[in-house]
Design an enzyme around this catalytic site. Structure first.
Site, PDB file in Angstrom:
ATOM      1  N   LYS A 172       0.843  -1.207   0.000  1.00  0.00           N
ATOM      2  CA  LYS A 172       0.000   0.000   0.000  1.00  0.00           C
ATOM      3  C   LYS A 172       0.877   1.256   0.000  1.00  0.00           C
ATOM      4  O   LYS A 172       1.520   1.574   0.997  1.00  0.00           O
ATOM      5  CB  LYS A 172      -0.898   0.053   1.235  1.00  0.00           C
ATOM      6  CG  LYS A 172      -1.921   1.177   1.112  1.00  0.00           C
ATOM      7  CD  LYS A 172      -2.419   1.715   2.434  1.00  0.00           C
ATOM      8  CE  LYS A 172      -1.629   2.890   2.944  1.00  0.00           C
ATOM      9  NZ  LYS A 172      -1.720   4.131   2.154  1.00  0.00           N
ATOM     10  N   GLY A 225       7.000   5.829   7.931  1.00  0.00           N
ATOM     11  CA  GLY A 225       6.092   6.967   8.057  1.00  0.00           C
ATOM     12  C   GLY A 225       6.349   7.694   9.361  1.00  0.00           C
ATOM     13  O   GLY A 225       7.457   7.647   9.907  1.00  0.00           O
ATOM     14  N   SER A 226       5.316   8.339   9.866  1.00  0.00           N
ATOM     15  CA  SER A 226       5.504   9.183  11.048  1.00  0.00           C
ATOM     16  C   SER A 226       5.506   8.349  12.334  1.00  0.00           C
ATOM     17  O   SER A 226       5.023   7.215  12.361  1.00  0.00           O
ATOM     18  CB  SER A 226       4.371  10.208  11.111  1.00  0.00           C
ATOM     19  OG  SER A 226       3.141   9.538  11.229  1.00  0.00           O
ATOM     20  N   GLY A 230       3.340   5.021  13.300  1.00  0.00           N
ATOM     21  CA  GLY A 230       4.151   3.830  13.581  1.00  0.00           C
ATOM     22  C   GLY A 230       3.865   3.248  14.956  1.00  0.00           C
ATOM     23  O   GLY A 230       3.718   2.030  15.124  1.00  0.00           O
ATOM     24  N   GLU A 249      10.151   2.386  10.295  1.00  0.00           N
ATOM     25  CA  GLU A 249      11.132   3.454  10.051  1.00  0.00           C
ATOM     26  C   GLU A 249      10.372   4.762  10.144  1.00  0.00           C
ATOM     27  O   GLU A 249       9.411   4.971   9.399  1.00  0.00           O
ATOM     28  CB  GLU A 249      11.767   3.310   8.666  1.00  0.00           C
ATOM     29  CG  GLU A 249      12.840   2.244   8.588  1.00  0.00           C
ATOM     30  CD  GLU A 249      14.003   2.495   9.524  1.00  0.00           C
ATOM     31  OE1 GLU A 249      14.234   3.648   9.927  1.00  0.00           O
ATOM     32  OE2 GLU A 249      14.662   1.512   9.886  1.00  0.00           O
ATOM     33  N   CYS A 283      13.381  12.155   5.942  1.00  0.00           N
ATOM     34  CA  CYS A 283      13.511  11.732   7.333  1.00  0.00           C
ATOM     35  C   CYS A 283      14.939  11.983   7.826  1.00  0.00           C
ATOM     36  O   CYS A 283      15.173  12.117   9.019  1.00  0.00           O
ATOM     37  CB  CYS A 283      13.160  10.262   7.477  1.00  0.00           C
ATOM     38  SG  CYS A 283      14.017   9.245   6.277  1.00  0.00           S
ATOM     39  N   GLN A 330       0.714  19.903   4.733  1.00  0.00           N
ATOM     40  CA  GLN A 330       2.116  19.981   5.153  1.00  0.00           C
ATOM     41  C   GLN A 330       2.570  21.443   5.201  1.00  0.00           C
ATOM     42  O   GLN A 330       3.313  21.844   6.099  1.00  0.00           O
ATOM     43  CB  GLN A 330       2.989  19.158   4.204  1.00  0.00           C
ATOM     44  CG  GLN A 330       4.475  19.130   4.582  1.00  0.00           C
ATOM     45  CD  GLN A 330       4.758  18.526   5.946  1.00  0.00           C
ATOM     46  OE1 GLN A 330       4.292  17.439   6.242  1.00  0.00           O
ATOM     47  NE2 GLN A 330       5.513  19.236   6.783  1.00  0.00           N
ATOM     48  N   GLU A 382       9.637  16.942  14.840  1.00  0.00           N
ATOM     49  CA  GLU A 382       9.922  16.884  13.401  1.00  0.00           C
ATOM     50  C   GLU A 382       8.993  17.846  12.678  1.00  0.00           C
ATOM     51  O   GLU A 382       7.771  17.780  12.839  1.00  0.00           O
ATOM     52  CB  GLU A 382       9.712  15.462  12.876  1.00  0.00           C
ATOM     53  CG  GLU A 382      10.098  15.329  11.419  1.00  0.00           C
ATOM     54  CD  GLU A 382       9.881  13.920  10.874  1.00  0.00           C
ATOM     55  OE1 GLU A 382       8.783  13.386  11.042  1.00  0.00           O
ATOM     56  OE2 GLU A 382      10.838  13.369  10.289  1.00  0.00           O
TER      57      GLU A 382
HETATM   58  P1  NAD Z   1       2.247   8.763   7.735  1.00  0.00           P
HETATM   59  O1  NAD Z   1       2.595   8.089   8.990  1.00  0.00           O
HETATM   60  O2  NAD Z   1       1.150   9.750   7.733  1.00  0.00           O
HETATM   61  O3  NAD Z   1       1.845   7.685   6.631  1.00  0.00           O
HETATM   62  C1  NAD Z   1       2.715   6.652   6.235  1.00  0.00           C
HETATM   63  C2  NAD Z   1       1.904   5.533   5.625  1.00  0.00           C
HETATM   64  O4  NAD Z   1       1.086   4.949   6.646  1.00  0.00           O
HETATM   65  C3  NAD Z   1       0.950   5.981   4.516  1.00  0.00           C
HETATM   66  O5  NAD Z   1       0.911   5.008   3.497  1.00  0.00           O
HETATM   67  C4  NAD Z   1      -0.379   6.044   5.245  1.00  0.00           C
HETATM   68  O6  NAD Z   1      -1.483   5.873   4.384  1.00  0.00           O
HETATM   69  C5  NAD Z   1      -0.248   4.876   6.204  1.00  0.00           C
HETATM   70  N1  NAD Z   1      -1.144   4.940   7.355  1.00  0.00           N
HETATM   71  C6  NAD Z   1      -1.653   6.037   7.959  1.00  0.00           C
HETATM   72  N2  NAD Z   1      -2.482   5.670   8.972  1.00  0.00           N
HETATM   73  C7  NAD Z   1      -2.497   4.328   8.998  1.00  0.00           C
HETATM   74  C8  NAD Z   1      -3.165   3.371   9.815  1.00  0.00           C
HETATM   75  N3  NAD Z   1      -3.980   3.724  10.798  1.00  0.00           N
HETATM   76  N4  NAD Z   1      -2.936   2.063   9.583  1.00  0.00           N
HETATM   77  C9  NAD Z   1      -2.091   1.669   8.611  1.00  0.00           C
HETATM   78  N5  NAD Z   1      -1.452   2.532   7.788  1.00  0.00           N
HETATM   79  C10 NAD Z   1      -1.644   3.852   7.984  1.00  0.00           C
HETATM   80  O7  NAD Z   1       3.597   9.404   7.171  1.00  0.00           O
HETATM   81  P2  NAD Z   1       3.799  10.345   5.886  1.00  0.00           P
HETATM   82  O8  NAD Z   1       3.253  11.700   6.199  1.00  0.00           O
HETATM   83  O9  NAD Z   1       3.326   9.647   4.647  1.00  0.00           O
HETATM   84  O10 NAD Z   1       5.399  10.410   5.778  1.00  0.00           O
HETATM   85  C11 NAD Z   1       6.183  11.322   6.476  1.00  0.00           C
HETATM   86  C12 NAD Z   1       6.863  10.659   7.657  1.00  0.00           C
HETATM   87  O11 NAD Z   1       7.616   9.545   7.202  1.00  0.00           O
HETATM   88  C13 NAD Z   1       7.852  11.556   8.358  1.00  0.00           C
HETATM   89  O12 NAD Z   1       7.697  11.418   9.752  1.00  0.00           O
HETATM   90  C14 NAD Z   1       9.197  11.010   7.931  1.00  0.00           C
HETATM   91  O13 NAD Z   1      10.259  11.267   8.817  1.00  0.00           O
HETATM   92  C15 NAD Z   1       8.903   9.562   7.815  1.00  0.00           C
HETATM   93  N6  NAD Z   1       9.894   8.891   6.967  1.00  0.00           N
HETATM   94  C16 NAD Z   1      10.797   8.049   7.568  1.00  0.00           C
HETATM   95  C17 NAD Z   1      11.762   7.416   6.807  1.00  0.00           C
HETATM   96  C18 NAD Z   1      12.749   6.473   7.436  1.00  0.00           C
HETATM   97  O14 NAD Z   1      13.257   5.609   6.741  1.00  0.00           O
HETATM   98  N7  NAD Z   1      13.028   6.594   8.720  1.00  0.00           N
HETATM   99  C19 NAD Z   1      11.824   7.641   5.437  1.00  0.00           C
HETATM  100  C20 NAD Z   1      10.893   8.510   4.867  1.00  0.00           C
HETATM  101  C21 NAD Z   1       9.929   9.123   5.642  1.00  0.00           C
END
Ligand code: NAD
Length: 482
Positions: A172, A225-226, A230, A249, A283, A330, A382
């Site tokens: 996804k 993701g965030s 997570g 991550e 990130c 954002q 962040e």
């Molecule tokens: P997000 O957490 O909003 O979403 C990430 C993913 O999770 C998306 O596909 C989203 O649809 C899904 N998601 C959201 N709610 C969910 C739920 N309840 N159940 C299952 N899946 C769900 O993050 P974002 O805004 O897309 O990305 C930005 C964040 O990602 C920043 O915090 C950034 O630091 C982080 N990031 C980390 C790395 C790393 O490798 N450490 C790399 C890139 C981005």
């Protein structure tokens, strides 16, 4: 305009709901209309993956090598075209978009070799006439959930090892950037991968992501993701029956130290890149520039001079250094933090203005705060935009303490001419990745990626370390009857 469908059991499936993929450099430009799946689509994808797993998990490593190589070769051959698509939907510059696509291609090629090298161990037993073997096996069906800021590289660094080690996939992508994932799925679908091994279900995190997480037949979930998402996912994963293996991550608040003895030109190059390239939406971006007394003022004035020359414009335009912010939400978050920083008493030394360009987009000039204390929210949370903060430190020891004083631990950098401080920092930084005289962002594709503290949870991604998550270990004993 692309019409993007889900890929389930080898078929492209429409969905009753769709969503527009909007170009953040020009909100009048719709990249495509993409399917939004639901829990039933995840069910069908998981069923297809379950049916495909017995044969795929026992397929030859030659077959998997050939498939992964075909995928990597095609991505690389089409990197300009796919890079343009990526920059159009995400807003990073064309050079950054093409670079990211090339990286995705290299990752598939790396894992096409890696699957040939997966070794086990044969050991003597502590008991007489017994042999012990330790081998790695696929985990089963893995759910992959990715963020919007690396629309093809992050999917690649999850999908490639998942397939290399014999797992089936339900993937996804982020809602905001489905086009790059869809293009990748299309390449995978033509690579010779059997039906059902790889499934794409686009849609909302709260619907599709949640269904993946709770699906009984999905054994493991890798998420980027965030932190907030997570953390919630990890709690759900351990509450599932059976419990799921999980890899997270997440965010960063990456420090970059500049010492008095640094080469100022290199330090400014590193800081500009770390803080502002890819619109600060990495990130590994640095939003804390920790600078020692002797060079502080010169560093700040060199930074603000350089910032004046940075061109913020349409991601696809020649000469653009910084593309738009991904979307209004954002942008609002970035503006909120600019207000919070000022309210906390920091000085906005440069930038932070909404910019109007030829087309309607989310353009923000890169912003630099000075007079920042490490306890301020702009130094602890962040922001995920082109906003950075200069924190003054007395000396190296104080700079190191400030660098480590954070809930995150993804990447950390130091600019110095001193071998003594560089080696001390490499040993004592509490981050998963440490950079000396290099930007905090920008990593190789063949070595582990990940962090500590609130930035990562579970085994590392990428390189040969990816096998930790995408395989499970079996220890087999046999009584030698001879
Ligand atoms: P997000 O957490 O909003 O979403 C990430 C993913 O999770 C998306 O596909 C989203 O649809 C899904 N998601 C959201 N709610 C969910 C739920 N309840 N159940 C299952 N899946 C769900 O993050 P974002 O805004 O897309 O990305 C930005 C964040 O990602 C920043 O915090 C950034 O630091 C982080 N990031 C980390 C790395 C790393 O490798 N450490 C790399 C890139 C981005």
């Amino acid at each position: 305009m692309i019409e993007g469908l889900n890929l389930i059991a080898g078929d492209w499936e429409a969905s009753s709901e769709t969503a527009a993929d909007i170009n953040p450099s020009n909100t009048g430009d719709i990249v495509g209309q993409f399917a939004r799946g639901d829990a039933a689509a995840v069910d069908r994808a998981a069923a297809a993956a379950k049916a495909a797993f017995p044969a795929w998990s026992r397929s030859t490593i030659q077959l998997r090598h050939d498939i992964l190589k075909r995928i990597g070769d095609e991505i690389l051959a089409r990197k300009e075209e796919l890079g343009r698509l990526l920059s159009r939907e995400e807003g990073k510059t064309l050079a950054e978009g093409i670079g990211e696509v090339a990286r995705a291609g290299q990752i598939f090629l790396f894992f096409s070799g890696e699957c040939l090298r997966l070794a086990g161990e044969k050991l003597p037993s502590v008991r007489p006439s017994v042999d012990v073997e330790v081998t790695r096996e696929p985990i089963g069906i893995v759910g992959l959930i990715t963020p919007w800021n690396f629309p093809i590289a992050i999917p690649a660094w999850k999908i490639a090892p998942a397939l290399a080690y014999g797992n089936c996939v339900v993937f996804k992508p982020a809602e905001l950037v489905p086009a790059s994932s869809h293009a990748l799925a299309e390449i995978i679908s033509r690579s010779g991968v059997p039906s059902g091994v790889f499934n794409l279900v686009m849609g909302k995190g709260s619907v599709v992501g949640d269904a993946i997480l709770k699906h009984r037949d999905i054994s493991a979930v890798s998420f980027t993701g965030s932190v907030a998402t997570g953390r919630a996912l990890a709690a759900t994963a351990v509450g599932c029956d059976p419990m799921k293996k999980i890899q997270l991550e997440m965010g960063g608040k990456n420090p970059m130290i500049v010492l008095d003895d640094a080469d100022l030109g290199i330090a400014v190059d590193c800081a500009i890149n770390s803080a502002f390239f890819s619109t600060g939406q990495r990130c590994t971006a640095s939003s804390r520039l920790i600078v020692t007394e002797g060079v502080h003022d010169r560093f700040v004035s060199a930074m603000t001079e350089r910032m004046k020359k940075l061109v913020v414009d349409d991601a696809l335009k020649d000469g653009t250094h910084i593309g738009p912010v991904i979307d209004q939400k954002q942008l609002d978050q970035d503006l909120d933090y600019l207000r919070i920083g000022r309210d906390e008493g920091a000085d906005l030394a440069a930038g932070g203005e909404i910019l109007n360009r030829e087309s309607p987009g989310f353009f923000l000039s890169p912003a630099l705060f000075t007079g920042v204390d490490n306890s301020m929210r702009i130094a602890r949370e962040e922001i995920f935009g082109p906003v950075s903060a200069v924190i003054r430190a007395k000396d190296y020891e104080e700079a190191l303490a400030l660098a480590n004083d954070t809930d995150f631990g993804l990447s950390a950098g130091i600019c110095t001419g001193s071998l003594k401080y560089a080696s001390h920092f490499k040993r004592n930084s509490e981050a998963g990745m440490v950079m000396v005289n290099l930007p905090t962002a920008g990593v190789d594709y063949h070595v582990p990626f990940g962090g500590r503290k609130g930035s990562s949870y579970g085994p590392r991604e990428q390189g040969s370390y990816a096998a930790e998550f995408y395989t499970t270990v079996k220890t087999a004993y046999s009584h030698n009857l001879n």
